[in-house]
Design a protein around this motif. Structure first.
Motif: not given
Ligand SMILES: *Cc1c(COP(=O)(O)O)cnc(C)c1O
Length: 338
Positions: A176-190
């Motif tokens: 299974c691959p690893y999943f990544h989506i958070a850029n800087s601005a999203a760090l504290s939002k997700l």
């Protein structure tokens, strides 16, 4: 001579902050590490313990080979003998791709690039048949720096795709691959930043909540007195009301400072009139000038974003790392009097 100082303590404090949200960091060092200098920043990131980075193209990847994983956002289609990871930005690119290690980019709403949801089945089938090693799957937010629900719509779409991919991997017994989506601005939002985070600007302190890493200092090359009602610089767009001292510093728009015609606020003084290619005239008598030590303040002079100024700072300017905050890291313009 102009010098760019890189504040190691601030860089590490930004990485500490990011690590508290998610310690698995894919550090984005594309475009000369957002103009900071890819060698200096890479050295510091490695010292901190960062093992995975993202770069723009293969030329940049070749400069930082010491990292454990290097994801190339815009790779060539040919096979490269080195263990880099190639981002797959479209189905047609995947079909041409001959490189074994890939991260699949998903278009969850940015509409810039990435595999579309309806292309997912075909994409996974190609990956399986051609035995590509799917190391990662990622997507990018278009509006993470805004209020509003776009980010969460994209996030939900990504989670749905993540589930599909996980099922597919299970079915065919693929790692299974690893999943990544958070850029800087999203760090504290997700609610959950998934396996890895992928910050750029936060590392360099170009957004609120993070400490600035870059400061720019220049030497004074000449000092003179301006008479009352006398102008200075190209087209004399600055006209002095009274007698003042002015200093000329050796940094200009050729070094990456955005062009301005009517002055600009610097850390301890102001630039006057029009900026020249290699010089600026500043108010007061100095030996040295801190042009900026916080890009978030300096950017207010211009109709642009912190990224845009940082990334264009000329690679010709010498980079120096400031190791510790024992007084000499807080740079002040060396003022004689004004
Ligand atoms: C540039 C970039 C990032 C980093 O974005 P920041 O806003 O600087 O955190 C992350 N992912 C992708 C795909 C990018 O192109």
């Amino acid at each position: 001579m102009a010098t760019i100082y890189l504040n190691k303590q601030n860089l590490f404090s930004n990485l500490d902050k990011i690590s508290k949200i998610n310690p698995n960091i894919l550090a984005v060092i594309k475009d000369n590490a957002y103009g900071h200098g890819i060698f200096s920043i890479s050295k510091l990131l490695r010292e901190y313990g960062i093992r995975k980075v993202c770069v723009r193209n293969i030329d940049e990847a070749n400069l930082v080979r010491e990292f454990e994983e290097i994801l190339i956002f815009n790779p060539p289609t040919n096979r490269n003998a080195i263990n880099f990871s190639y981002a797959i930005n479209s189905l047609s690119q995947l079909k041409k791709n001959r490189h074994p290690y890939i991260h699949l980019k998903i278009d969850t709403g940015f509409r810039r690039n990435g595999i579309l949801e309806e292309e997912l089945d075909e994409t996974l089938e190609i990956i399986r048949q051609r035995k590509f090693e799917l190391r990662g799957v990622f997507s990018h937010f278009c509006c993470a720096d805004e209020f509003g629900c776009d980010t969460f719509i994209q996030y939900d779409k990504f989670l749905k795709i993540k589930e599909k991919i996980e099922k597919f991997c299970k079915k065919y017994n693929i790692k299974c691959p690893y999943f990544h989506i958070a850029n800087s601005a999203a760090l504290s939002k997700l609610p959950d930043t998934l396996d890895f985070v992928r910050p750029g600007i936060a590392i360099y302190g170009g957004i609120d909540g993070y400490e600035p890493v870059m400061s720019l200092e220049a030497d004074v090359v000449s000092v003179r007195e301006l008479d009352a009602k006398e102008g200075c610089g190209y087209n004399k767009t600055f006209m002095s009301e009274k007698k003042i001292k002015i200093s000329t510093i050796d940094v200009g728009y050729a070094d990456g400072i955005p062009y301005f015609t009517n002055g600009c606020k610097l850390k301890d003084t102001e630039a006057l009139g029009k900026i020249s290619m290699d010089y600026m005239i500043v108010k007061g008598e100095f030996k040295k000038i801190v042009v900026f030590d916080d890009i978030k303040e300096f950017v207010k002079n211009f109709d642009t974003i912190t990224y845009d100024i940082l990334v264009k700072m000329s690679p010709r300017i010498k980079r120096k790392i400031i190791e510790s905050d024992n007084g000499n890291s807080v740079k002040q313009s060396d003022k004689i009097h004004s």
